[in-house]
Design a protein around this motif. Structure first.
Motif, PDB file in Angstrom:
ATOM      1  N   UNK A 117     -17.411  22.167   5.726  1.00  0.00           N
ATOM      2  CA  UNK A 117     -18.434  23.197   5.030  1.00  0.00           C
ATOM      3  C   UNK A 117     -19.883  22.792   5.345  1.00  0.00           C
ATOM      4  N   UNK A 118     -19.955  21.441   6.018  1.00  0.00           N
ATOM      5  CA  UNK A 118     -21.396  20.897   6.291  1.00  0.00           C
ATOM      6  C   UNK A 118     -22.217  22.165   7.101  1.00  0.00           C
ATOM      7  N   UNK A 119     -23.453  22.122   6.476  1.00  0.00           N
ATOM      8  CA  UNK A 119     -24.370  22.823   7.496  1.00  0.00           C
ATOM      9  C   UNK A 119     -25.458  21.967   8.207  1.00  0.00           C
ATOM     10  N   UNK A 120     -25.221  22.021   9.647  1.00  0.00           N
ATOM     11  CA  UNK A 120     -25.874  21.111  10.393  1.00  0.00           C
ATOM     12  C   UNK A 120     -27.519  21.556  10.191  1.00  0.00           C
ATOM     13  N   UNK A 145     -16.717  19.272  14.849  1.00  0.00           N
ATOM     14  CA  UNK A 145     -18.369  19.121  15.006  1.00  0.00           C
ATOM     15  C   UNK A 145     -18.732  19.746  16.306  1.00  0.00           C
ATOM     16  N   UNK A 146     -18.026  19.469  17.213  1.00  0.00           N
ATOM     17  CA  UNK A 146     -18.455  20.076  18.653  1.00  0.00           C
ATOM     18  C   UNK A 146     -18.633  21.546  18.475  1.00  0.00           C
ATOM     19  N   UNK A 147     -17.745  22.216  18.090  1.00  0.00           N
ATOM     20  CA  UNK A 147     -17.890  23.466  18.015  1.00  0.00           C
ATOM     21  C   UNK A 147     -19.066  23.900  17.217  1.00  0.00           C
ATOM     22  N   UNK A 148     -19.116  23.307  16.045  1.00  0.00           N
ATOM     23  CA  UNK A 148     -20.175  23.867  15.198  1.00  0.00           C
ATOM     24  C   UNK A 148     -21.633  23.449  15.757  1.00  0.00           C
TER      25      UNK A 148
END
Length: 495
Positions: A117-120, A145-148
């Motif tokens: 649920x992290x928003x980069x 993480x790569x996808x996000x």
């Protein structure tokens, strides 16, 4: 730092890690080298994005993650807000990576563990997740993480290699970071310049960190990246006494019924790079069009092998394959070319016929120019297998068939059994029909003048790619046609 326009040797990841190990062993400790990497990365980031106020730095668990932690600490000390995401729990970090994490903590940065649920949160993203030792598809949190990161649509700076790219082969097994800018360390790596990697690396810069790779004489480069300046150094000026008989007579065998365009494009390129005489053996239906468009080319209508016999005997160099088909016409054409035993360039259907009808043939005086599909047929591999290991494929092709092999595609590779060259030029506009025919003509024309298959192949690939770049600069990549390269190829052949 060196930029991508400079020539330099190319290495495999294990070789660069060995350089790293030796430098650290000589110094007695390695954290200083990690500090240098982080400092070089932050300096480049600020130079590229001087107004940045918020960074998101994603760190893995090895030295690549350590480089990211150093960068994060420097950014925080510079007043930049840093969101630091630890893909590996900090308590599992060891050695220099642990020291780098502690440096970031001392700078007041709290590392966040990964959560879906992290928003980069950052104007610029820094990828320090997977380094040169990673192989295969990213897994678990790193894959997520790569996808996000890719979905965020923000500029990305990758440290050493975009996570998910195989730094030796350029292969991307599943997903990889789409970097805007990649800073690679110590020495340049082959896999950053070929295959699928080119969709992910973005702008590439090298920071050698004060390490002179050439000093490690036992660590021989696996390849050499071409440079445009090679043309001026490698293409000799003509002597005042030169005449058409001294510049090579090239016979193009191309254009079965209905395939006259391939014959015309190949023949024009032979002439434009300076061959003294150009003959064309093609289906009789194409002769009138050939003479109308290129009266300088001696066009001959041929119905089969018997009509070719005197033509192949008269020529110095042969180019065969474009548009010959795999039927009776093409089979007869290839048979006559191979039988005469003269230097030749084989492409397109000529390669397919080699794979299916001349499997025992091996020669030292030819240039083969396959794309990945043709390379697969010549090796009995799938196209995917060729693309997964382009370096291994071009070496296997040369060992199997001899001569000099040009494995086309992004990051074209040229291998003659001793030296591997990689062409860093060219553009996506070359994804159009006839580009391979143009390359065949350029290489054959140079072979007629230089007499050296490997030299003709290297310079031909370079001229071809640079001509395409010049044409695209003038009119754009979309709609770029093979025939657009002709005038630029002529200029490049006269450095």
């Amino acid at each position: 730092m060196q930029t991508q326009t400079e020539a330099r040797p190319l290495y495999l990841a294990a070789q660069v890690r060995e350089m790293d190990r030796r430098v650290i062993a000589a110094a007695g400790e390695g954290f200083w080298l990690m500090r240098q990497a982080g400092e070089a990365a932050y300096a480049l980031l600020r130079a590229r994005w001087p107004e940045v106020r918020r960074l998101c730095v994603l760190c893995g668990g090895g030295n690549n993650g350590g480089d990211g932690y150093v960068l994060a600490a420097l950014a925080a000390a510079d007043g930049v807000a840093v969101e630091l995401i630890a893909l590996t729990p900090p308590e599992r970090l060891e050695g220099d990576a642990r020291r780098a994490f502690e440096l970031a903590a001392e700078a007041g940065i709290e590392a966040l563990g990964w959560a879906d649920e992290l928003t980069l949160d950052g104007e610029i993203m820094v990828d320090a997740m997977l380094g040169t030792g990673a192989h295969g598809a990213p897994r678990g949190d790193v894959a997520t993480a790569i996808a996000q990161l890719n979905a965020a649509g923000k500029p990305v700076m990758a440290l050493d290699v975009p996570s998910g790219v195989d730094v030796d082969s350029g292969h991307v097994e599943a997903a990889a970071v789409h970097a805007t800018l990649t800073l690679t360390f110590i020495a340049d790596k082959l896999g950053l310049h070929t295959g699928a990697a080119l969709d992910h690396v973005g702008e590439l810069t090298l920071a050698d960190l004060g390490v002179e790779a050439s000093a490690f004489t036992d660590l021989v480069p696996v390849g050499w990246r071409q440079d445009a300046q090679q043309l001026a150094a490698s293409l000799p000026r003509r002597r005042p006494s030169a005449h058409k008989g001294t510049q090579g007579h090239v016979l193009v065998v191309a254009g079965a019924p209905g395939m006259g365009g391939a014959a015309l494009m190949t023949s024009e390129m032979v002439a434009r790079v300076g061959a003294g005489k150009v003959s064309l053996a093609t289906d009789a239906a194409h002769v009138a069009a050939s003479l109308t468009r290129f009266p300088e080319i001696m066009a001959h209508g041929v119905r089969g092998g018997a009509d070719l016999a005197s033509l192949v005997t008269a020529a110095d160099v042969l180019a065969v394959g474009p548009g010959i088909g795999t039927g009776a016409w093409g089979q007869a054409a290839l048979q006559q070319v191979l039988a005469v035993g003269k230097p030749c360039v084989v492409d397109a259907d000529g390669l397919n016929l080699l794979a299916s009808h001349a499997a025992e043939t091996r020669r030292d005086d030819w240039v083969l120019t396959p794309h990945p599909g043709e390379a697969g047929r010549l090796l009995g591999w799938t196209t995917a297998a060729v693309q997964r290991d382009r370096r291994g494929a071009v070496i296997a092709l040369q060992q199997r068939w001899g001569g000099c092999v040009v494995l086309k595609g992004p990051g074209t590779l040229i291998y003659d059994g001793e030296r591997l060259d990689l062409c860093p030029y060219g553009n996506p506009g070359m994804a159009s029909g006839g580009m391979g025919d143009a390359l065949t003509g350029i290489v054959a024309g140079l072979l007629g003048q230089l007499g050296d298959p490997a030299r003709a192949a290297r310079l031909g690939v370079l001229i071809h790619a640079l001509a395409a770049d010049a044409a695209a600069a003038g009119g754009g990549q979309r709609g770029l046609l093979a025939s657009d390269l002709a005038s630029y190829a002529r200029r490049l052949a006269n450095p």
